[in-house]
Write an enzyme that holds these catalytic residues in place. Structure first.
Site, PDB file in Angstrom:
ATOM      1  N   ASP A  69     -48.856  50.669  11.561  1.00 38.77           N
ATOM      2  CA  ASP A  69     -47.874  49.987  10.718  1.00 38.77           C
ATOM      3  C   ASP A  69     -48.605  49.318   9.546  1.00 38.77           C
ATOM      4  O   ASP A  69     -49.641  48.681   9.732  1.00 38.77           O
ATOM      5  CB  ASP A  69     -47.102  48.942  11.528  1.00 38.77           C
ATOM      6  CG  ASP A  69     -45.841  48.490  10.817  1.00 38.77           C
ATOM      7  OD1 ASP A  69     -44.736  48.776  11.307  1.00 38.77           O
ATOM      8  OD2 ASP A  69     -45.958  47.847   9.745  1.00 38.77           O
ATOM      9  N   ASN A  92     -35.790  49.383  16.666  1.00 40.92           N
ATOM     10  CA  ASN A  92     -34.740  48.656  15.949  1.00 40.92           C
ATOM     11  C   ASN A  92     -33.678  49.644  15.479  1.00 40.92           C
ATOM     12  O   ASN A  92     -34.008  50.714  14.960  1.00 40.92           O
ATOM     13  CB  ASN A  92     -35.348  47.923  14.744  1.00 40.92           C
ATOM     14  CG  ASN A  92     -36.286  46.801  15.170  1.00 40.92           C
ATOM     15  OD1 ASN A  92     -36.000  46.098  16.129  1.00 40.92           O
ATOM     16  ND2 ASN A  92     -37.405  46.654  14.474  1.00 40.92           N
ATOM     17  N   GLN A 147     -33.434  47.071  11.225  1.00 42.04           N
ATOM     18  CA  GLN A 147     -34.027  48.390  10.946  1.00 42.04           C
ATOM     19  C   GLN A 147     -34.107  48.549   9.433  1.00 42.04           C
ATOM     20  O   GLN A 147     -33.086  48.472   8.736  1.00 42.04           O
ATOM     21  CB  GLN A 147     -33.184  49.516  11.547  1.00 42.04           C
ATOM     22  CG  GLN A 147     -33.818  50.890  11.283  1.00 42.04           C
ATOM     23  CD  GLN A 147     -33.009  52.053  11.834  1.00 42.04           C
ATOM     24  OE1 GLN A 147     -31.956  51.873  12.448  1.00 42.04           O
ATOM     25  NE2 GLN A 147     -33.491  53.264  11.606  1.00 42.04           N
ATOM     26  N   HIS A 175     -37.972  55.475  14.633  1.00 41.71           N
ATOM     27  CA  HIS A 175     -39.363  55.166  14.938  1.00 41.71           C
ATOM     28  C   HIS A 175     -39.433  54.166  16.068  1.00 41.71           C
ATOM     29  O   HIS A 175     -38.575  53.289  16.197  1.00 41.71           O
ATOM     30  CB  HIS A 175     -40.104  54.618  13.705  1.00 41.71           C
ATOM     31  CG  HIS A 175     -39.405  53.478  13.039  1.00 41.71           C
ATOM     32  ND1 HIS A 175     -38.314  53.666  12.213  1.00 41.71           N
ATOM     33  CD2 HIS A 175     -39.611  52.143  13.084  1.00 41.71           C
ATOM     34  CE1 HIS A 175     -37.898  52.485  11.769  1.00 41.71           C
ATOM     35  NE2 HIS A 175     -38.672  51.537  12.298  1.00 41.71           N
ATOM     36  N   LEU A 176     -40.475  54.309  16.836  1.00 47.14           N
ATOM     37  CA  LEU A 176     -40.705  53.448  17.988  1.00 47.14           C
ATOM     38  C   LEU A 176     -41.945  52.602  17.680  1.00 47.14           C
ATOM     39  O   LEU A 176     -42.996  53.144  17.369  1.00 47.14           O
ATOM     40  CB  LEU A 176     -40.909  54.365  19.191  1.00 47.14           C
ATOM     41  CG  LEU A 176     -41.050  53.803  20.589  1.00 47.14           C
ATOM     42  CD1 LEU A 176     -40.674  54.892  21.580  1.00 47.14           C
ATOM     43  CD2 LEU A 176     -42.455  53.367  20.812  1.00 47.14           C
ATOM     44  N   HIS A 177     -41.791  51.283  17.725  1.00 48.28           N
ATOM     45  CA  HIS A 177     -42.929  50.385  17.529  1.00 48.28           C
ATOM     46  C   HIS A 177     -43.696  50.250  18.844  1.00 48.28           C
ATOM     47  O   HIS A 177     -43.090  49.998  19.889  1.00 48.28           O
ATOM     48  CB  HIS A 177     -42.461  48.972  17.139  1.00 48.28           C
ATOM     49  CG  HIS A 177     -41.750  48.885  15.821  1.00 48.28           C
ATOM     50  ND1 HIS A 177     -42.352  48.398  14.683  1.00 48.28           N
ATOM     51  CD2 HIS A 177     -40.489  49.211  15.459  1.00 48.28           C
ATOM     52  CE1 HIS A 177     -41.486  48.412  13.675  1.00 48.28           C
ATOM     53  NE2 HIS A 177     -40.341  48.905  14.119  1.00 48.28           N
TER      54      HIS A 177
HETATM   55  P1  5GP Z   1     -38.137  48.667  11.178  1.00 52.48           P
HETATM   56  O1  5GP Z   1     -37.965  47.289  10.635  1.00 52.48           O
HETATM   57  O2  5GP Z   1     -37.317  49.695  10.413  1.00 52.48           O
HETATM   58  O3  5GP Z   1     -37.948  48.779  12.651  1.00 52.48           O
HETATM   59  O4  5GP Z   1     -39.672  49.023  10.963  1.00 52.48           O
HETATM   60  C1  5GP Z   1     -40.184  49.651   9.852  1.00 52.48           C
HETATM   61  C2  5GP Z   1     -41.668  49.439   9.891  1.00 52.48           C
HETATM   62  O5  5GP Z   1     -42.271  50.374   9.032  1.00 52.48           O
HETATM   63  C3  5GP Z   1     -42.102  48.055   9.431  1.00 52.48           C
HETATM   64  O6  5GP Z   1     -42.841  47.416  10.465  1.00 52.48           O
HETATM   65  C4  5GP Z   1     -42.949  48.329   8.194  1.00 52.48           C
HETATM   66  O7  5GP Z   1     -44.073  47.484   8.105  1.00 52.48           O
HETATM   67  C5  5GP Z   1     -43.350  49.779   8.376  1.00 52.48           C
HETATM   68  N1  5GP Z   1     -43.510  50.522   7.156  1.00 52.48           N
HETATM   69  C6  5GP Z   1     -42.628  50.587   6.111  1.00 52.48           C
HETATM   70  N2  5GP Z   1     -43.097  51.395   5.140  1.00 52.48           N
HETATM   71  C7  5GP Z   1     -44.302  51.863   5.592  1.00 52.48           C
HETATM   72  C8  5GP Z   1     -45.271  52.747   5.016  1.00 52.48           C
HETATM   73  O8  5GP Z   1     -45.118  53.269   3.909  1.00 52.48           O
HETATM   74  N3  5GP Z   1     -46.391  52.989   5.751  1.00 52.48           N
HETATM   75  C9  5GP Z   1     -46.585  52.426   6.991  1.00 52.48           C
HETATM   76  N4  5GP Z   1     -47.722  52.746   7.618  1.00 52.48           N
HETATM   77  N5  5GP Z   1     -45.685  51.595   7.553  1.00 52.48           N
HETATM   78  C10 5GP Z   1     -44.561  51.322   6.865  1.00 52.48           C
END
Ligand code: 5GP
Ligand code: ZN
Length: 114
Positions: A30, A87, A94, A100-102
């Site tokens: 991330d 999320n 989200q 995507h899975l964290h």
């Molecule tokens: P969400 O909030 O949608 O569950 O998580 C999206 C995640 O993607 C966030 O933790 C954010 O830091 C990560 N993220 C967003 N854009 C990029 C990117 O261009 N590269 C990487 N490696 N992570 C990203």
């Protein structure tokens, strides 16, 4: 999906620190980590969210968890423990509309989830 950041990472058009890849998923660090280990496990197929996943994605969803488990082992957090988070939608914050899975670990995480 032309304007999807995670599709671009999957295609190799945007750089990311790749941690794992197989035929169905990639995992990368991330960009804004919330824990010492913070990886994202992302299907190569564009699926916008859990809400958009169909019956045909059943195997893929299980595959994501299995891949996360493998990666947790490789990253050294399998025994100390880790959290898997997906999320879904605005209330869950989200921000990237590609499933995507964290994978979070490497420190004691807060017991609260929400
Ligand atoms: P969400 O909030 O949608 O569950 O998580 C999206 C995640 O993607 C966030 O933790 C954010 O830091 C990560 N993220 C967003 N854009 C990029 C990117 O261009 N590269 C990487 N490696 N992570 C990203
Ligand atoms: Zn996408």
């Amino acid at each position: 999906m032309d304007d999807c950041i995670f599709c671009k990472i999957v295609a190799g058009d945007v750089d990311a620190k790749l941690l794992y890849e197989d035929d169905a998923v990639v995992a990368f660090a991330d960009v804004s980590p919330m824990a010492p280990v913070h990886a994202l496990v992302v299907p190569k197929k564009h699926v916008a969210s859990v809400e958009e996943a169909g019956p045909e994605d059943r195997e893929l969803l299980g595959h994501m968890v299995r891949a996360a488990r493998k990666l947790a082992r490789e990253l050294g957090v399998a025994d100390s423990g880790y959290r898997l988070v997906i999320n879904t939608g605005p209330d869950a914050t989200q921000t990237v509309p590609h499933l995507h899975l964290h994978l979070l670990g490497g420190r004691a995480l807060e017991p609260r989830l929400g």
